[in-house]
Design an enzyme around this catalytic site. Structure first.
Site, short mmCIF file in Angstrom:
data_model
loop_
_atom_site.label_atom_id
_atom_site.label_comp_id
_atom_site.label_asym_id
_atom_site.label_seq_id
_atom_site.Cartn_x
_atom_site.Cartn_y
_atom_site.Cartn_z
N GLN A 77 0.89 -1.11 -0.02
CA GLN A 77 -0.08 -0.08 0.12
C GLN A 77 0.79 1.20 0.04
O GLN A 77 1.81 1.31 0.80
CB GLN A 77 -1.01 0.01 0.94
N CYS A 107 -6.41 7.49 4.49
CA CYS A 107 -5.83 7.94 5.86
C CYS A 107 -6.27 9.39 6.40
O CYS A 107 -6.20 10.22 5.88
CB CYS A 107 -4.31 8.09 5.87
N LYS A 146 -7.88 2.29 -1.73
CA LYS A 146 -8.81 2.30 -0.83
C LYS A 146 -9.46 3.61 -0.35
O LYS A 146 -8.63 4.51 -0.28
CB LYS A 146 -7.90 1.64 0.54
N HIS A 176 -14.02 1.58 3.03
CA HIS A 176 -14.15 1.78 4.20
C HIS A 176 -15.17 2.93 4.62
O HIS A 176 -14.82 4.12 4.54
CB HIS A 176 -12.76 2.11 5.26
C1 LIG Z 1 -3.95 1.10 13.95
C2 LIG Z 1 -4.70 1.08 12.59
C3 LIG Z 1 -3.80 1.56 11.80
C4 LIG Z 1 -4.31 1.41 10.11
N1 LIG Z 1 -3.44 1.82 9.19
C5 LIG Z 1 -3.98 1.94 7.95
C6 LIG Z 1 -3.17 1.84 6.67
O1 LIG Z 1 -1.82 2.03 6.78
N2 LIG Z 1 -3.88 1.91 5.66
C7 LIG Z 1 -5.21 2.03 5.44
O2 LIG Z 1 -5.51 2.19 4.21
N3 LIG Z 1 -5.93 1.83 6.38
C8 LIG Z 1 -5.45 1.70 7.61
N4 LIG Z 1 -6.39 1.53 8.69
C9 LIG Z 1 -7.71 1.40 8.41
C10 LIG Z 1 -7.96 -0.17 8.52
O3 LIG Z 1 -7.41 -0.95 7.46
C11 LIG Z 1 -9.42 -0.25 8.13
O4 LIG Z 1 -9.93 0.17 7.05
C12 LIG Z 1 -10.23 0.24 9.64
O5 LIG Z 1 -9.73 0.06 10.68
C13 LIG Z 1 -11.77 -0.19 9.67
O6 LIG Z 1 -11.98 -1.60 9.65
P1 LIG Z 1 -12.53 -2.15 11.26
O7 LIG Z 1 -13.68 -1.17 11.44
O8 LIG Z 1 -12.78 -3.62 10.91
O9 LIG Z 1 -11.06 -1.93 12.05
C14 LIG Z 1 -5.68 1.35 9.96
C15 LIG Z 1 -6.58 1.27 11.08
C16 LIG Z 1 -6.11 1.24 12.72
C17 LIG Z 1 -7.17 0.88 13.58
#
Ligand SMILES: Cc1cc2nc3c(=O)[nH]c(=O)nc-3n(C[C@H](O)[C@H](O)[C@H](O)COP(=O)(O)O)c2cc1C
EC number: 1.3.1.-
Length: 328
Positions: A77, A107, A146, A176
């Site tokens: 990514q 992000c 994304k 998301h």
């Molecule tokens: C600690 C943390 C780090 C994340 N880092 C990224 C990232 O580097 N790139 C990205 O696209 N999304 C990142 N996300 C978002 C997740 O990939 C995901 O889309 C988001 O947590 C929603 O899913 P969930 O509700 O099932 O956790 C991050 C989320 C968290 C909590």
């Protein structure tokens, strides 16, 4: 990396039998990805990687690309704001065997948005599309993007963006469905996933509130998405990938002390094998509290990992964890 034909890499697997591991900054390193793959993750992401960091040859950035033969298919990514900064890094990546690329356009971190990258790209769709075109022209890769909900929460704009991105050649879109302002709070709006998935010209992958296998199964049923990725759900329980999302068989809840101790031991083994650095040992402090949450001895287990000064101490810690978790 395997499966690369003369015309480019093979398509990634989607569907209930192919759960993905989401990109998670600070977490989806090589040992954690392998742990999730051993438990059934079919596709994994690196954490987000700065194209400028690659261009400026930052060692820390290149280190995020550490991989191993079992770590495939791996989606790298990338994040950045300037379309011109993507071509060279993408060529370098393909030369090094990375053939699946994802663009982070979600992000919400201020430091990232301020530069025009991450979720700021949702407000500048032309730039976003130019970045995807640049990636596609740079090398024979499969590229996804994304997205989040745009700031006004409107799905009409999102559908137009989806169709434009499909015409620009993206291979999949992850959504998301929270706005950047929402961060990770509030409920993900799965209704936006349904709209995106309906008659989509490209596969749609869902992210958001997939805390366990039941939620993932519901998400497939309710929204008609092509794939799902586990994020925080995987951080809490890397065995989440074991569940059969197609048949509805119960997931492995990983709620007994013996399985948690085995999980921690295996995670430590993978770290020692692939990155036995002190910083990796310190990083285990951020994984363990989620694994042990809810057990009578969780507090003691959290204290225990902080006391580990080397990997031998970690091994002893893992050996005693089952009893510690039971509160004995
Ligand atoms: C600690 C943390 C780090 C994340 N880092 C990224 C990232 O580097 N790139 C990205 O696209 N999304 C990142 N996300 C978002 C997740 O990939 C995901 O889309 C988001 O947590 C929603 O899913 P969930 O509700 O099932 O956790 C991050 C989320 C968290 C909590």
């Amino acid at each position: 990396m395997t499966n690369v034909s003369a015309t480019g890499p093979s398509p990634l697997p989607f569907g209930p039998q192919a759960p993905w591991l989401a990109p998670l900054a600070g977490f989806t390193d090589l040992p954690f990805r392998l742990l999730c793959r051993e438990n059934g993750a079919r596709v994994a992401h690196t954490e987000m990687i700065s194209v400028k960091g690659l261009i400026y040859n930052s060692q820390g950035t290149w280190d995020l690309l550490a991989t191993a033969p079992a770590d495939t298919p791996l989606v790298v990514q990338l994040f950045g704001a300037d379309p011109d900064c993507f071509a060279q890094p993408v060529r370098w990546l393909t030369e090094r065997g990375f053939h699946w690329i994802d663009l982070n356009a979600g992000c919400p971190v201020r430091k990232v948005i301020k530069t025009g990258a991450g979720a700021a790209l949702m407000e500048d769709p032309q730039r976003l599309v130019r970045i995807m075109q640049t990636i596609g022209r740079a090398a024979p890769v499969q590229a996804g993007v994304k997205l989040r909900l745009p700031a006004d929460g409107s799905t009409d704009g999102l559908l137009r963006l989806r169709d434009t991105l499909a015409r620009a050649g993206v291979s999949w879109i992850t959504l998301h469905p929270r706005t950047a302002r929402q961060g990770y709070g509030g409920l993900a709006q799965w209704s936006a996933l349904s709209r995106m998935a309906e008659s989509s010209p490209v596969p749609i992958v869902a992210s958001g509130d997939l805390w366990n296998a039941q939620a993932a199964r519901r998400c497939f049923e309710q929204t008609g998405v092509d794939g799902i990725m586990f994020a925080r759900g995987a951080l809490h329980n890397p065995r989440i990938f074991k569940a059969d999302l197609a048949t509805g068989a119960e997931e492995d809840p990983c709620t007994d002390t013996a399985s948690i101790a085995a999980l921690v031991r295996r995670h430590g083994q993978l770290c020692r094998r692939y990155d036995p650095s002190r910083s990796m040992l310190l990083k285990m402090r951020s994984f363990i509290p989620r694994y042990v949450k809810g057990f009578p001895g969780a507090k003691q287990a959290r204290k225990g990992i902080i006391a580990c000064q080397d990997w031998e101490a970690f091994e002893q810690y893992a050996d005693q964890l089952e009893e510690a978790l039971a509160g004995q």
